[in-house]
Design a protein around this motif. Structure first.
Motif, mmCIF file in Angstrom:
data_model
loop_
_atom_site.group_PDB
_atom_site.id
_atom_site.type_symbol
_atom_site.label_atom_id
_atom_site.label_comp_id
_atom_site.label_asym_id
_atom_site.label_seq_id
_atom_site.Cartn_x
_atom_site.Cartn_y
_atom_site.Cartn_z
ATOM 1 N N ARG A 155 -1.165 9.312 5.958
ATOM 2 C CA ARG A 155 -1.635 8.491 4.840
ATOM 3 C C ARG A 155 -1.986 7.078 5.307
ATOM 4 O O ARG A 155 -2.985 6.498 4.900
ATOM 5 C CB ARG A 155 -0.567 8.447 3.757
ATOM 6 C CG ARG A 155 -1.087 8.135 2.380
ATOM 7 C CD ARG A 155 -1.852 9.289 1.753
ATOM 8 N NE ARG A 155 -0.968 10.320 1.281
ATOM 9 C CZ ARG A 155 -0.307 10.279 0.109
ATOM 10 N NH1 ARG A 155 -0.505 9.254 -0.705
ATOM 11 N NH2 ARG A 155 0.493 11.244 -0.254
ATOM 12 N N ASN A 156 -1.158 6.512 6.196
ATOM 13 C CA ASN A 156 -1.444 5.164 6.667
ATOM 14 C C ASN A 156 -2.666 5.114 7.578
ATOM 15 O O ASN A 156 -3.449 4.175 7.514
ATOM 16 C CB ASN A 156 -0.219 4.564 7.360
ATOM 17 C CG ASN A 156 0.713 3.904 6.367
ATOM 18 O OD1 ASN A 156 0.461 2.804 5.904
ATOM 19 N ND2 ASN A 156 1.776 4.592 5.988
ATOM 20 N N ARG A 160 -14.327 -1.712 0.558
ATOM 21 C CA ARG A 160 -15.579 -0.986 0.823
ATOM 22 C C ARG A 160 -15.585 0.377 0.136
ATOM 23 O O ARG A 160 -16.623 0.955 -0.123
ATOM 24 C CB ARG A 160 -15.759 -0.771 2.326
ATOM 25 C CG ARG A 160 -15.949 -2.046 3.085
ATOM 26 C CD ARG A 160 -16.080 -1.740 4.554
ATOM 27 N NE ARG A 160 -14.882 -1.066 5.050
ATOM 28 C CZ ARG A 160 -14.846 -0.329 6.146
ATOM 29 N NH1 ARG A 160 -15.936 -0.147 6.860
ATOM 30 N NH2 ARG A 160 -13.718 0.226 6.535
ATOM 31 N N LEU A 172 -10.618 -0.925 14.120
ATOM 32 C CA LEU A 172 -9.811 -1.867 14.894
ATOM 33 C C LEU A 172 -8.510 -1.243 15.394
ATOM 34 O O LEU A 172 -7.605 -1.929 15.828
ATOM 35 C CB LEU A 172 -9.494 -3.103 14.051
ATOM 36 C CG LEU A 172 -10.714 -3.958 13.709
ATOM 37 C CD1 LEU A 172 -10.357 -4.981 12.646
ATOM 38 C CD2 LEU A 172 -11.252 -4.658 14.942
ATOM 39 N N GLU A 178 -5.668 5.545 5.147
ATOM 40 C CA GLU A 178 -5.931 4.534 4.122
ATOM 41 C C GLU A 178 -5.815 3.111 4.622
ATOM 42 O O GLU A 178 -6.576 2.249 4.208
ATOM 43 C CB GLU A 178 -4.968 4.733 2.941
ATOM 44 C CG GLU A 178 -5.085 6.089 2.282
ATOM 45 C CD GLU A 178 -6.506 6.413 1.843
ATOM 46 O OE1 GLU A 178 -7.195 5.499 1.364
ATOM 47 O OE2 GLU A 178 -6.936 7.570 2.021
ATOM 48 N N TYR A 179 -4.849 2.870 5.475
ATOM 49 C CA TYR A 179 -4.613 1.471 5.824
ATOM 50 C C TYR A 179 -5.301 1.092 7.135
ATOM 51 O O TYR A 179 -5.890 0.037 7.247
ATOM 52 C CB TYR A 179 -3.126 1.176 5.897
ATOM 53 C CG TYR A 179 -2.840 -0.299 5.822
ATOM 54 C CD1 TYR A 179 -2.938 -0.962 4.604
ATOM 55 C CD2 TYR A 179 -2.555 -1.028 6.955
ATOM 56 C CE1 TYR A 179 -2.727 -2.329 4.528
ATOM 57 C CE2 TYR A 179 -2.345 -2.394 6.894
ATOM 58 C CZ TYR A 179 -2.433 -3.037 5.679
ATOM 59 O OH TYR A 179 -2.232 -4.387 5.607
ATOM 60 N N TYR A 180 -5.201 1.984 8.112
ATOM 61 C CA TYR A 180 -5.855 1.698 9.399
ATOM 62 C C TYR A 180 -7.181 2.436 9.412
ATOM 63 O O TYR A 180 -7.459 3.251 10.274
ATOM 64 C CB TYR A 180 -4.936 2.115 10.545
ATOM 65 C CG TYR A 180 -3.616 1.400 10.470
ATOM 66 C CD1 TYR A 180 -3.507 0.080 10.885
ATOM 67 C CD2 TYR A 180 -2.496 2.008 9.924
ATOM 68 C CE1 TYR A 180 -2.312 -0.612 10.778
ATOM 69 C CE2 TYR A 180 -1.293 1.332 9.812
ATOM 70 C CZ TYR A 180 -1.202 0.027 10.239
ATOM 71 O OH TYR A 180 -0.026 -0.664 10.127
ATOM 72 N N ASP A 181 -7.988 2.121 8.388
ATOM 73 C CA ASP A 181 -9.193 2.913 8.141
ATOM 74 C C ASP A 181 -10.437 2.301 8.775
ATOM 75 O O ASP A 181 -11.539 2.750 8.531
ATOM 76 C CB ASP A 181 -9.402 3.068 6.630
ATOM 77 C CG ASP A 181 -9.564 1.726 5.939
ATOM 78 O OD1 ASP A 181 -9.473 0.687 6.628
ATOM 79 O OD2 ASP A 181 -9.769 1.702 4.728
ATOM 80 N N ASN A 182 -10.262 1.260 9.564
ATOM 81 C CA ASN A 182 -11.422 0.649 10.202
ATOM 82 C C ASN A 182 -11.359 0.896 11.704
ATOM 83 O O ASN A 182 -10.458 1.551 12.193
ATOM 84 C CB ASN A 182 -11.456 -0.845 9.870
ATOM 85 C CG ASN A 182 -10.143 -1.510 10.211
ATOM 86 O OD1 ASN A 182 -9.693 -1.447 11.331
ATOM 87 N ND2 ASN A 182 -9.506 -2.138 9.226
ATOM 88 N N ARG A 238 0.831 -1.201 0.000
ATOM 89 C CA ARG A 238 0.000 0.000 0.000
ATOM 90 C C ARG A 238 0.872 1.260 0.000
ATOM 91 O O ARG A 238 0.591 2.219 -0.701
ATOM 92 C CB ARG A 238 -0.915 -0.016 1.219
ATOM 93 C CG ARG A 238 -2.169 0.828 1.064
ATOM 94 C CD ARG A 238 -3.192 0.214 0.126
ATOM 95 N NE ARG A 238 -3.875 -0.882 0.752
ATOM 96 C CZ ARG A 238 -4.903 -0.734 1.606
ATOM 97 N NH1 ARG A 238 -5.378 0.465 1.884
ATOM 98 N NH2 ARG A 238 -5.463 -1.778 2.142
ATOM 99 N N LYS A 259 -12.418 8.994 6.944
ATOM 100 C CA LYS A 259 -13.393 7.915 7.115
ATOM 101 C C LYS A 259 -13.823 7.764 8.568
ATOM 102 O O LYS A 259 -14.982 7.478 8.835
ATOM 103 C CB LYS A 259 -12.797 6.602 6.619
ATOM 104 C CG LYS A 259 -12.559 6.614 5.118
ATOM 105 C CD LYS A 259 -11.877 5.333 4.648
ATOM 106 C CE LYS A 259 -11.468 5.443 3.200
ATOM 107 N NZ LYS A 259 -10.055 5.128 2.979
ATOM 108 N N SER A 304 -11.347 -4.137 4.086
ATOM 109 C CA SER A 304 -11.812 -2.810 4.492
ATOM 110 C C SER A 304 -11.665 -1.811 3.343
ATOM 111 O O SER A 304 -12.558 -0.998 3.092
ATOM 112 C CB SER A 304 -11.010 -2.377 5.717
ATOM 113 O OG SER A 304 -11.283 -1.053 6.038
#
Lengths: 419, 419
Positions: free
Chosen positions: B134-135, A313, B144, B138-142, A134, B321, A310
């Motif tokens: 950015r991470n 989505r 959790l 985009e990546y830790y976008d949930n 990513r 998000k 994720s």
């Protein structure tokens, strides 16, 4: 609040990764993703989920119109490719963790994505929990990526750490890795570098737009590393790591390989111990970025799959900017590397392959030399990978300068010491 | 090959970052981004670029229809906000490096983005070369994301490293940091935590969707850290770092602060020395991810600006998000922390604020205690930040359990030791 896509998943594989995923999706309704059906190979086995969830008929998932995402976390790369191909043909997004399958079928997978416009995400196939794909896709998306080097196989790193820090022998360390679940039951895939080179093939695409079959990359594993090598490393204040490296040369072409390397203690990769992975990205102006985390195991792999789900989505897909928007990188073997080679018998090595030899240490049991060799030699010769021969690259091994040839004569004279 | 957007940039600021950017864009035509005009405060100064490039009239950039991106890397947060506001009104994308301005105007900046749909990118305002925004986006976008802790101020980390490793006094270390260009000429911004809390305010938004003015966050710097504290840390085998931390509690709410903290040697943040930054992200299934790189300085800052510019070519924008697609996080002070407090005079501390006191060391010059305190106390009381008092959180300081209250009585008895 914008609408997110509702994901209905068909899952292939219900091992530790698959089962972990199933559980977390149940516990996280906000992800708006549910598993409709799971395809397994062995229907007799007791599972921690309702029987109605399972089938052994892959078509029940692939031809279900309601399922819009196929997640495959299976071991069999032949079956995985069939599943992925059919999924694309049926208009489904794909999340895959199959390194070998992806590395060996990169051209077909790219073509499927171009033809269908469907997303294919595979973060779990690189460094598991470290979001390296990513970041290469999205953040290091310009042509200022000078180089990337990484420890991308947790098993070999675990073994090397135990050899160094706990003075275990190679076999002992391997056994421990297997007992702890860090090594495949067939350890050859890890220790001989196959797993690492598959991952490196995938990452070269995201880093430089290079599409190259893993068979064409120069690689080896740690199977020939000797405790004597570890002793030399200690003397020189180095660690030994299995390093995957790619570096943009002055020519614009890219040098890439997976070979054991001496690593200085102030190198970030030296911080990467045991089963962890680490990636150092060197880009214009940013100096070095270091990403570190668990690179293998059920939970870290499940976490990467989860992040990909994720992202689906929001209709995320790789754009392969380096390949499609820029001039893709091109691999070259036309550069030199500085390497240490240890051996028991002079017969096992081809001294003449070296441009010059800087150090020569004769020993009763094993001897070693440090010299500079053209990379093409490593690409075409096999002697340096043979049992009994241990080649370990120097820190910052790449030497580009063509001026080298001028001092070749001197090197050959020096090499005479070893006769 | 898809078309990339051609970017015509109006640049505010031509200090080390601005000039670096100008050079790299000239050398990288593939980025398809060129600087049309640069607005500077001091037109008399000699610059390494053609005179025709410069103006001191900001409207020449803001009202130029050809310019579609405003990049601002200036020091003045009031002017920066005016520039950004006008840029949005004029339909231009914005890249900003102004931490203070962004942190203090988050609600307005978010509203501008919602109203106009224009991108506002600010990676350079967090950890410079580390792509943490950015991470998180985009990546830790949930949901959790369990927690994030970071060293986000290079100057204070440099000073602490020098105090620890080279046994320099605080003033000496500060002077060295200034000489090497790692600290602002007004060191208060760095050492008293203002820079760090501004960055933390920005990151809390990208991590949890929390929008909170930095004044409302609990923070302090390293101005009261004593060499005696360093000695205690050494005894306990800890480092002292200025740690920005956020953690999701069982209640679903978020604990967040910027306070010096004892860090164990096996914590990834212990690896972060001198002027470097580091971020540890803990998310479901992924265990801990560690990002490391240069967090300040002209080149690392320019690299982040460059990556943002590069992303604009593909119309990238933050989607926020966590704020818009999920239920945004909510800050709470309703938890406890374990803390070490050193002091010269018992009068300077409010012992009664502690739930209980675990350790008590009386000394001739300075004494210290280790106790558990409700976080609301830190949010509302000032004694712990006063000169002469040094509060350092324990490793993993957050204690959530309400059961604590039951043993309060015991704690007060124990605290009696100090009378």
């Amino acid at each position: 609040m914008e609408t997110q896509k509702q994901l209905t998943i068909g899952l292939f594989g219900f091992g530790v990764v698959g089962e972990g995923l199933y559980k977390v999706l149940q516990q996280t309704p906000s992800l708006k993703a549910s598993i409709k059906k799971v395809c397994i190979k062995n229907p007799g086995k007791k599972r921690n989920a309702p029987d109605s969830l399972f089938t052994s008929d892959r078509n029940e998932l692939l031809f279900d119109k309601e399922i819009n995402v196929i997640v495959e976390v299976i071991d069999d790369s032949v079956a995985a490719f069939e599943i992925v191909s059919t999924a694309f043909q049926q208009g489904k997004a794909v999340v895959s963790a199959s390194k070998k399958m992806i590395a060996e079928h990169l051209p077909e997978i790219l073509k499927y994505q171009q033809d269908t416009g469907l997303p294919f995400l595979c973060e779990a196939a690189a460094c598991a929990s470290i979001p390296v794909i990513r970041n290469l896709e999205e953040y290091y998306d310009n042509d200022l990526l000078h180089g990337i080097k990484a420890i991308i196989n947790g098993s070999t790193n675990f073994i090397l750490t135990k050899m160094f820090e706990d003075k275990l022998g190679y076999q002992e360390a391997l056994l421990l890795a297997q007992q702890l679940g860090f090594a495949e039951s067939n350890p050859k895939l890890d220790v001989e570098g196959y797993d690492a080179v598959n991952k490196w093939s995938i990452l070269l695409n995201h880093a430089y737009g290079i599409v190259e079959h893993p068979d064409n990359l120069v690689f080896t594993g740690i199977q020939n590393v000797q405790s004597g090598d570890a002793a030399v490393a200690k003397e020189k204040n180095y660690d030994i790591k299995l390093v995957a490296q790619a570096q943009k040369l002055v020519s614009g072409k890219v040098a890439a390989y997976v070979i054991p390397q001496f690593v200085k203690h102030d190198d970030q990769l030296s911080f990467v111990k045991n089963e962890y992975n680490g990636v150092v990205i060197e880009s214009g102006f940013a100096d070095k970025q270091f990403f570190y985390g668990k690179g293998a195991g059920s939970f870290p792999t499940a976490s990467a799959v989860l992040s990909d789900i994720s992202a689906l989505r929001y209709n995320y897909r790789y754009e392969y900017k380096k390949r499609y928007y820029h001039t893709p990188g091109e691999l070259t073997h036309d550069f030199y590397v500085k390497a240490y080679v240890s051996f028991s018998s002079l017969k096992d090595i081809v001294k003449e392959d070296f441009e010059w030899i800087e150090e020569w240490h004769g020993g009763l049991e094993r001897s070693y030399l440090v010299g500079v060799i053209h990379f093409e030699k490593l690409a075409t010769q096999q002697w340096w990978k043979a049992p009994g021969v241990s080649l370990i690259l120097a820190p910052d091994p790449v030497i580009e300068s063509i001026e080298l040839r001028n001092i070749k004569k001197r090197s050959l004279e020096l090499a005479g010491i070893g006769n």
